[in-house]
Motif scaffolding. Structure first.
Motif, mmCIF file in Angstrom:
data_model
loop_
_atom_site.group_PDB
_atom_site.id
_atom_site.type_symbol
_atom_site.label_atom_id
_atom_site.label_comp_id
_atom_site.label_asym_id
_atom_site.label_seq_id
_atom_site.Cartn_x
_atom_site.Cartn_y
_atom_site.Cartn_z
ATOM 1 N N ASP A 109 0.803 -1.234 0.000
ATOM 2 C CA ASP A 109 0.000 0.000 0.000
ATOM 3 C C ASP A 109 0.831 1.277 0.000
ATOM 4 O OD1 ASP A 109 -2.427 -1.367 0.068
ATOM 5 O OD2 ASP A 109 -2.477 -1.399 2.260
ATOM 6 N N SER A 197 -5.733 -9.597 -4.684
ATOM 7 C CA SER A 197 -6.952 -10.423 -4.694
ATOM 8 C C SER A 197 -7.326 -10.748 -6.130
ATOM 9 C CB SER A 197 -8.106 -9.706 -3.986
ATOM 10 O OG SER A 197 -8.528 -8.580 -4.727
ATOM 11 N N ARG A 206 -18.875 -8.517 -4.003
ATOM 12 C CA ARG A 206 -17.929 -8.516 -2.876
ATOM 13 C C ARG A 206 -17.571 -7.076 -2.561
ATOM 14 N NH1 ARG A 206 -11.677 -8.417 -2.248
ATOM 15 N NH2 ARG A 206 -12.416 -6.327 -2.727
HETATM 16 O O1 LIG Z 1 -9.995 -5.487 -1.619
HETATM 17 C C1 LIG Z 1 -9.027 -5.993 -2.174
HETATM 18 O O2 LIG Z 1 -9.125 -6.984 -2.872
HETATM 19 C C2 LIG Z 1 -7.658 -5.394 -1.992
HETATM 20 C C3 LIG Z 1 -7.661 -4.322 -0.958
HETATM 21 C C4 LIG Z 1 -6.337 -3.644 -0.815
HETATM 22 O O3 LIG Z 1 -5.457 -3.748 -1.605
HETATM 23 C C5 LIG Z 1 -6.158 -2.820 0.375
HETATM 24 O O4 LIG Z 1 -7.101 -2.641 1.152
HETATM 25 O O5 LIG Z 1 -5.041 -2.313 0.575
#
Ligand SMILES: O=C(O)CCC(=O)C(=O)O
Length: 281
Positions: A109, A197, A206
Motif C-alpha cells: 500500500d 486479490s 464482494r
Molecule cells: O480489496 C481488495 O481486494 C484489496 C484491498 C487492498 O489492496 C487494500 O485494502 O489495501
C-alpha cells in the motif's frame, strides 16, 4: 499451501510478526446487511457515479460510513497497534460485482501514498462475504518486514489500484493466505504487507471497506491533505480536519471531498505515465 485465513498469534505481537490480524468481528450481521443494502441502493440510484462516490473517501459523503470509520470496536484494535491518537487518512470501497473480472495485483500500500513513517494500518471491513470464490484479499505473512519493494505501473483496465501497480519482484503465492471474512468481520493489515486479490466468481457482489488509519505524528510528504481525528488528541496538526456530512451527498460534503481528493490524487499519481504502461493492456 497455507489454507488458513486466521493469523497465528493474536493481538499486536501477532500483527508485528505476521503483518496482519484476521478475522475480527466489528459489526453485527444485521448492521453489515443494512450497509450492503445501502450500497446496493447507491448503485441502483446513481449508476456509474456510485463507483466514484464509494471509491474515494466515501465517509466524507455518507454519515453511515463516517460512523463505521469511527466504530469503537475497530478503533480498540487499531489502538493496540498505533497507540491512542489516531487519524483516519482515507476510506474507500474495493467492490467487485458478482462474476466480475476485476482484481488487485500483488502490491504494498505505501508505495505511492507519500506518508511517513510507515506506522499505518488498514482495517478491511467485509460488508458482503469475502471468500475464495468472491475474490477475498490474500496476504503474504511476514512480507512487511522486507521494507518497501519496487513496483511497476500497468494501468490494466480491470486492476482496482490507482496505477495498476504490481510488485517488480516475484511473489511466492504458495505462502499467501486467504483472509476469509463474513459480513461484519474485518482484517487488519500493515501498510507494507504484500497483498492482492483475484476476480469474483461468486453470485454475490464482494464489498470491502478499506479504512486507512495513521497515528497523529504521521506526515504527508509532498503536499497537505485531510485526515479525520477518530480517537485521542492531535498535537501535530499535520492534516486538515474532516467534517461529518450532514446528509447523504450533501453539496458541502461533495465540494469538500472533491478538493480533498484532488490533493491526494496529485500525490498518488505523481510521476505516473499512463501512456507508457508496463505489461498494461
Ligand atoms: O480489496 C481488495 O481486494 C484489496 C484491498 C487492498 O489492496 C487494500 O485494502 O489495501
Amino acid at each position: 499451501m497455507p489454507e488458513i485465513g486466521t493469523s497465528g498469534e493474536p493481538g499486536p505481537a501477532g500483527f508485528q510478526a505476521q503483518g496482519y490480524l484476521s478475522p475480527i468481528q466489528v459489526l453485527s450481521a444485521a448492521d453489515a446487511d443494512q450497509l450492503a443494502r445501502k450500497i446496493a441502493a447507491i448503485y441502483d440510484t446513481y449508476g456509474a457515479e456510485a463507483k466514484d462516490y464509494l471509491g474515494g473517501n466515501a465517509h466524507f459523503l455518507f454519515p453511515a460510513l463516517f460512523d463505521v470509520v469511527c466504530n469503537p470496536l475497530i478503533l480498540d484494535q487499531v489502538e493496540t497497534i498505533l497507540g491512542p491518537d489516531i487519524l483516519c487518512w482515507s476510506a474507500s470501497f474495493f467492490s467487485k460485482p458478482a462474476h466480475d473480472a476485476s482484481f488487485v495485483s500483488w502490491h504494498q500500500d505505501l508505495t505511492y501514498w507519500g506518508l511517513a513513517p510507515a506506522d499505518i494500518v488498514t482495517a478491511w471491513v467485509a460488508i458482503t462475504p469475502s471468500t475464495r470464490e468472491s475474490g477475498c484479499m490474500r496476504v503474504v505473512p511476514g512480507s512487511h518486514r522486507q521494507g518497501q519493494l519496487g513496483h511497476n505501473d500497468t494501468f490494466a483496465a480491470q486492476n482496482l489500484l490507482s496505477r495498476g501497480q504490481v510488485l517488480d519482484v516475484p511473489v511466492d503465492e504458495d505462502q499467501a493466505v486467504d483472509l476469509l471474512l463474513q459480513p461484519g468481520e474485518m482484517s487488519l493489515h500493515d501498510v507494507l504487507i504484500v497483498h492482492g486479490s483475484q476476480a469474483n466468481r461468486s453470485d454475490l457482489p464482494r464489498h470491502g471497506f478499506a479504512i486507512r488509519y495513521i497515528p497523529t505524528y504521521c506526515r504527508q510528504i509532498g503536499g497537505r491533505t485531510t485526515a479525520l481525528l477518530v480517537r485521542g488528541e492531535d498535537r501535530y496538526d499535520h492534516f486538515d480536519p474532516v467534517p461529518r456530512p450532514r446528509a447523504d451527498l450533501h453539496p458541502d460534503a461533495m465540494a469538500f471531498r472533491d478538493k480533498a481528493n484532488a490533493a491526494v490524487k496529485a500525490i498518488l499519481m505523481a510521476g505516473a505515465n499512463p501512456t507508457n504502461p508496463i505489461d498494461g493492456d
